[in-house]
Scaffold this active site. Structure first.
Site, PDB file in Angstrom:
ATOM      1  N   GLU A  12       0.591  -0.712   0.165  1.00 37.61           N
ATOM      2  CA  GLU A  12      -0.298  -0.317  -0.154  1.00 37.61           C
ATOM      3  C   GLU A  12       1.063   1.250  -0.243  1.00 37.61           C
ATOM      4  OE1 GLU A  12      -3.115  -0.488   2.617  1.00 37.61           O
ATOM      5  OE2 GLU A  12      -3.597  -2.254   2.582  1.00 37.61           O
ATOM      6  N   HIS A 123      -8.575  10.485   1.905  1.00 39.04           N
ATOM      7  CA  HIS A 123      -8.019   9.109   1.141  1.00 39.04           C
ATOM      8  C   HIS A 123      -7.946   9.564  -0.727  1.00 39.04           C
ATOM      9  CE1 HIS A 123      -7.515   5.343  -0.186  1.00 39.04           C
ATOM     10  NE2 HIS A 123      -7.667   5.265   0.777  1.00 39.04           N
ATOM     11  N   ARG A 160      -0.334   9.072   1.163  1.00 38.44           N
ATOM     12  CA  ARG A 160      -1.481   9.620   0.413  1.00 38.44           C
ATOM     13  C   ARG A 160      -1.546  10.883   0.039  1.00 38.44           C
ATOM     14  NH1 ARG A 160      -5.192   5.709   4.611  1.00 38.44           N
ATOM     15  NH2 ARG A 160      -4.787   4.392   3.636  1.00 38.44           N
ATOM     16  N   HIS A 211     -10.655  11.015   5.627  1.00 40.04           N
ATOM     17  CA  HIS A 211     -10.781   9.927   5.944  1.00 40.04           C
ATOM     18  C   HIS A 211      -9.744   9.565   7.584  1.00 40.04           C
ATOM     19  CE1 HIS A 211     -10.472   5.910   5.662  1.00 40.04           C
ATOM     20  NE2 HIS A 211      -8.782   5.680   5.534  1.00 40.04           N
ATOM     21  N   ARG A 246       0.043   8.295   9.277  1.00 39.86           N
ATOM     22  CA  ARG A 246       0.039   7.483   9.387  1.00 39.86           C
ATOM     23  C   ARG A 246       0.070   6.559   8.068  1.00 39.86           C
ATOM     24  NH1 ARG A 246      -4.040   3.301   8.223  1.00 39.86           N
ATOM     25  NH2 ARG A 246      -5.617   5.734   8.095  1.00 39.86           N
TER      26      ARG A 246
END
Length: 376
Positions: A12, A123, A160, A211, A246
């Site tokens: 990811e 997100h 992100r 998000h 994060r």
């Protein structure tokens, strides 16, 4: 617990190698939650109450002694908040409507410290005009982001905030799932089909959405807040483990690790050393009535946060938010104004680079000036 995980590790955004464990493709959280719910409902010493909403924390002297709901006051030796984040405060979000930071605000009113509220993760790939999150795991398996001309324009597995701003600069983008193994993600493919999309035939329109709340109630590594008797775990807590941005999938891991640590620590809580007087209604400092109805935040608040504290911020917009009738909005704006730099999930157009002197946490306490703190 008996959760069945997929065999292969996933890749990811922001990760340098495959290290993410999935269950049911992108249904990991749902699979884990279902097993936990079954265990909780079957436990003879756990009482589950539905349809009851926490309104405040019950403080007596210098400690938390319980909660106040819309029905009653509940006394407890230890209170553990696991109330989630605040990303539903933004008009475009992946979160359910109730994720408006009620636990964070209640802890602040009761005297606990909160921190890092400026770090809100957006997100990159949420289905346009929807709250449906199209997992980063899709891009980890080879899904591509395309512009209106069908050309790639970003590194799909960059952090992100980078990908989200690249998409926002174009308004929307197209997520091309045609060449990946879509059968690995049955729940997502089913959700797309329900909404009339066929990912085998055409790319899917996506855009960023609020998000994840990186900040929250300041705790130690056992979930203890600065207010005796009060613990917090999960997205409502600020342990510092996520830094300013994060990594994908670390939030579920945080819930499992710190939820257990906080629960074990709470079991050792000694409770009040003197008798607790009966609960008496009192004005709630730092709170403004009228901004919410049945837990739903006024749409003007949500629109203002998206406009003035979205992916890209500046002084003028943040200053406007400081006049909001909504206490958590004001605290978010105050934190973002203090951080005169761009770092992680926080990007300011008027301060577009990092400032090493701000490699600290913005900590807020009721009736005190904000502080920049270094946590060891």
């Amino acid at each position: 617990l008996g959760v069945e995980f997929d065999e292969d590790l996933g890749l990811e955004g922001g990760h340098g190698r495959r290290r993410v464990v999935h269950a049911g493709g992108a249904a990991t959280g749902d699979r884990v939650a279902r097993v936990l719910v079954e265990r909780v409902l079957a436990h003879p010493r756990i009482e589950v109450v539905g349809g009851e909403r926490m309104q405040d924390l019950w403080r007596s002297g210098d400690r938390c002694v319980g909660v106040v709901t819309d029905r009653r006051a509940i006394r407890s030796r230890a209170t553990l908040l696991a109330t989630g984040g605040a990303a539903a405060l933004w008009s475009r979000t992946t979160n359910p409507p109730g994720a408006v930071g009620d636990g964070i605000a209640a802890a602040y009113r009761a005297g606990a410290a909160i921190a890092d509220l400026e770090f809100v993760q957006f997100h990159p790939t949420t289905l346009v005009d929807s709250t449906l999150l199209l997992s980063e795991a899709l891009r980890g398996e080879g899904a591509l982001l395309l512009d209106d001309c069908g050309e790639r324009f970003t590194d799909e597995l960059a952090p992100r905030d980078v990908v989200a701003r690249d998409i926002a600069a174009r308004g929307t983008a197209l997520l091309d799932l045609r060449e990946i193994d879509r059968a690995r993600f049955p729940s997502l493919m089913g959700s797309l089909a329900e909404r009339g999309y066929d990912p085998a035939e055409a790319p899917i329109p996506v855009a960023p959405a609020a998000h994840y709340t990186v900040g929250g109630i300041v705790t130690d590594l056992d979930g203890r807040s600065e207010l005796s008797g009060l613990y917090a775990a999960g997205e409502c807590a600020a342990t510092g483990v996520h830094g300013a941005n994060r990594l994908a999938s670390n939030s579920l891991l945080e819930c499992l690790v710190f939820g257990r640590r906080a629960a074990l620590a709470a079991l050792t809580e000694p409770g009040p050393s003197v008798p607790v007087p009966a609960f008496a209604e009192r004005p709630r400092p730092g709170s403004d009535p009228g901004h919410a109805h049945n837990g739903q935040v006024d749409e003007t608040v949500r629109t203002a946060l998206w406009r003035d504290c979205g992916l890209i911020r500046d002084f003028a917009g943040l200053e406007r938010l400081r006049a909001s009738s909504h206490v958590l909005t004001r605290l978010i704006a105050e934190s973002a104004l203090i951080r005169e730099e761009s770092r992680g999930a926080h990007f300011r157009a008027d301060f577009p680079v990092e400032n090493r002197s701000l490699e600290r946490h913005v900590v807020l306490r009721l009736d005190h000036e904000p502080r920049l703190e270094t946590w060891l």
